[in-house]
Design an enzyme around this catalytic site. Structure first.
Site, PDB file in Angstrom:
ATOM      1  N   TYR A  24      37.379  46.039  22.490  1.00 48.30           N
ATOM      2  CA  TYR A  24      36.367  45.886  21.456  1.00 48.30           C
ATOM      3  C   TYR A  24      35.536  47.144  21.324  1.00 48.30           C
ATOM      4  CZ  TYR A  24      33.443  45.048  25.504  1.00 48.30           C
ATOM      5  OH  TYR A  24      32.821  45.166  26.708  1.00 48.30           O
ATOM      6  N   LYS A  25      34.836  47.287  20.186  1.00 53.32           N
ATOM      7  CA  LYS A  25      34.024  48.460  19.920  1.00 53.32           C
ATOM      8  C   LYS A  25      32.549  48.075  19.918  1.00 53.32           C
ATOM      9  CE  LYS A  25      37.573  50.727  17.137  1.00 53.32           C
ATOM     10  NZ  LYS A  25      37.903  51.306  15.823  1.00 53.32           N
ATOM     11  N   SER A  26      31.713  49.000  20.282  1.00 58.96           N
ATOM     12  CA  SER A  26      30.288  48.725  20.318  1.00 58.96           C
ATOM     13  C   SER A  26      29.702  48.820  18.924  1.00 58.96           C
ATOM     14  CB  SER A  26      29.593  49.736  21.244  1.00 58.96           C
ATOM     15  OG  SER A  26      29.757  51.037  20.739  1.00 58.96           O
TER      16      SER A  26
END
Length: 660
Positions: A24-26
């Site tokens: 996942y990406k921030s």
């Protein structure tokens, strides 16, 4: 107590299918540095150490912003960073078109870097301001008139509204050593309080980084307690262990390096929103008794991440956009997603399932953390940690009072040294696990800045199939004398405070990759070799533990000889009768006649010649030119280890001659 803000949960992962926890990406983050410019901030602080530098707090703050820009360009390329200087003689406030923003005027506010995704030119300009004294003298000129904090906060409000209106994470970093900018001017103080309230209503979090002046400690109660919120608005009666509490970040009593490191440590601790793995999952104590918590992935392996592909086949490089198309193998027809079904092999046949059937197979219930019981922490062995832990923190979004209940459970478990066994389903369609929920105390660094917040850690426990028995070994118990001397060696090689800090030993391959990217982007000279902090400090190890290791080796040899003398002599094999010299000469002659090479018998004179050869090579600096057999013979003759590669043997021989 350091800042106990919970990690942000804007980037919580909420997907219907199970995902890789590291994919996942921030969330996009917007950070605006507000650095005050006054006589005290521009005055270099005295150095108390030999290696110290007389660096001013303003320069240290600019270098912090510069270092943060470098880090975020690589780690979070979508984040925005800006630098606002306030208290300057000149004023500057530009928009995207490089034109003045209407009739808005903010006296003594100099927007040096507009809030935007940092470009290479922005980093170069900020570096020049921090390192070029001539450029700093043009811009960093303190105003002769008093500065209005209400004006600064309103300016920051306009910047966030126009440049990062849709960002969920927006923060204002105020770096100053002036704890009372308005004195007894109640009107100015009231106006600043109103502007700060406007920022909080907008969703902007204000972070204060106070700097002590020589002989005067920064006092927040003079002014900043009115604009920095400390309590939780949804649960004002929550335990103080889980509320924000600012602490002194940088001390002015040290030199410039100390000040810079302190600021870097504190800003890095708040610069990145913590990665939320799941959001608002119920923590169930019993039927009808729930609170809500968020989960975070605090520890994650860093790897080089490619953000895009570049096509070099045209006149100029262009970013390539990838498109995936599924084609039938036999007819080359494009296959639609609805035509695809997943299957499993069973008994030599393929059993297919629809997407709905597969989701039903993977559905083990809604996400939950259900407490099953409690056990002492001593019941959890060290080897039971088979996967990275998940950090959980309470949230008031679903159930008001979650922080109070969570804090009471946390303090009770920490006091009694116990853990909770839980049934853990982090997300929808995720496989359930039995886990240990353990309390984790707060950890601070040398500067008093929070490294790890207080909270609970969920450690997945292994199933029976995950545990394998160790192979049987037959070990000889070492004598007490060897154990005692080795204990001394281990004590001499312990790290400071007996703690290993992985942040002090970055991945050398990853840092080398980033360093090359930085040099190419900023037009810097390419580095010659990477900086590897994982290489052991051999000279320091030898200085601290070399004598004890040699003493232990001598004791080991002594104990081995004692054990060897106690062994009974073997009587199963008969010794060959000694041959006469004439018989040996005949056998050698026969061997030569048969074309077989004769065996070279090593004599004492040969060993002396080998030692002289090694000594002459050392005097000429040509030890590395000797062969492996010669080096091993020399080391064996002097009771030294012969293990390792040729470079290790060469180092061992050189150390032998240097010790004489």
């Amino acid at each position: 107590m350091a800042d106990n803000n919970p990690p942000r949960d804007e980037d919580a992962v909420e997907e219907d299918e199970e995902i890789d926890e590291t994919s996942y990406k921030s969330v996009k983050d917007a950070v605006l540095f507000a650095i005050e410019v006054n006589e005290s901030m521009l005055t270099p602080r005295p150095s108390e150490s030999k290696k110290g530098t007389t660096e001013s707090p303003a320069t240290a703050a600019l270098k912090c912003a510069y270092n943060l820009m470098q880090q975020r360009i690589i780690s979070n390329p979508r984040d925005m960073i800006g630098v606002l200087l306030y208290g300057t003689e000149t004023s500057k406030f530009y928009d995207e078109d490089e034109n003045s923003r209407g009739d808005l005027s903010y006296p003594h506010c100099y927007l040096f870097t507009d809030l935007d995704v940092p470009a290479a030119d922005d980093v170069k300009e900020l570096r020049a301001l921090a390192e070029d004294e001539e450029k700093a003298k043009e811009i960093l000129v303190p105003s002769k008139e008093p500065m209005s904090m209400a004006n600064v906060l309103f300016c920051a409000n306009q910047i966030f509204t126009s440049k990062a209106a849709n960002f969920l994470s927006r923060r204002l970093f105020i770096i100053t050593d002036n704890d009372d900018p308005h004195g007894k001017d109640k009107t100015a103080r009231s106006a600043a309080t109103v502007r700060a309230k406007d920022l909080y209503d907008l969703g902007v979090i204000i972070e204060l980084f106070p700097i002590d002046r020589p002989g005067k400690e920064f006092d927040r109660s003079e002014f900043y307690d009115d604009i920095i919120y400390k309590a939780s608005p949804t649960d004002p009666e929550a335990s103080s262990a889980f509320l924000q509490d600012e602490t002194k970040i940088a001390s002015a009593g040290g030199d410039g390096i100390t000040l810079l490191n302190s600021l870097l440590s504190s800003i890095n601790s708040k610069s990145v929103p913590r990665r939320a793995l799941f959001s608002k999952v119920p923590l169930e104590f019993g039927p009808g008794f729930k609170i809500s918590v968020n989960g975070y992935l605090i520890f994650k392996r860093q790897e080089p991440a490619r953000s895009c592909y570049v096509w070099l086949g045209g006149e100029k490089p262009e970013i390539a956009k990838g498109v995936t198309t599924l084609i039938a193998d036999d007819t080359a027809r494009t296959v639609e997603k609805s035509e695809i079904r997943k299957a499993y092999k069973f008994g030599g046949e393929q059993v297919s399932f629809t997407a709905e059937e597969q989701q039903a197979l993977r559905n083990f219930g809604d996400p939950v953390i259900r407490i099953i019981g409690f056990k002492p922490l001593s019941a959890l062995p060290f080897w039971a940690n088979i996967k990275h832990p998940t950090f959980i923190y309470p949230t008031e979004d679903d159930f008001v009072g979650s922080i109070r209940v969570f804090s009471a459970l946390y303090q009770k478990l920490l006091k009694d040294g116990k853990m909770a066994l839980v049934w853990f389903i982090p997300r929808r369609n995720a496989a359930p696990v039995v886990a240990a929920m353990m309390p984790g105390p707060e950890r601070l660094d040398e500067s008093g800045v929070q490294k790890i917040p207080p909270g609970m850690w969920i450690v997945p426990l292994p199933f029976a199939d995950d545990i394998r028995q160790n192979p049987e070994t037959h070990l000889i118990v070492s004598p007490e004398s060897l154990i005692d001397q080795m204990r001394t060696v281990v004590q001499q090689l312990q790290l400071p405070k007996a703690q290993y800090d992985p942040q002090k030993y970055p991945n050398p391959a990853l840092q080398w990759h980033y360093r090359i990217l930085q040099a190419l982007a900023l037009d810097e000279d390419l580095p010659e070799k990477p900086e590897d902090k994982t290489i052991p400090r051999y000279r320091q190890i030898d200085k601290r533990a070399g004598e004890y290791v040699i003493s232990w080796g001598e004791e080991l040899e002594s104990q081995y000889r004692k054990i060897e003398t106690r062994q009974p002599k073997s009587t199963t094999l008969a010794k060959r009768p000694a041959k006469s010299a004439a018989t040996e000469d005949d056998e050698i002659a026969n061997a030569k006649g048969a074309g077989r090479p004769s065996k070279k018998i090593k004599t004492e004179s040969d060993g002396q010649a080998s030692a002289n050869e090694v000594k002459k090579a050392y005097e000429k600096g040509a030890i590395s030119k000797l062969t492996m057999p010669v080096l091993k013979d020399f080391l064996t003759a002097h009771h030294l280890s012969t293990s390792g590669k040729k470079a290790d043997l060469v180092d061992r021989v050189e150390e032998f001659f240097e010790s004489k």
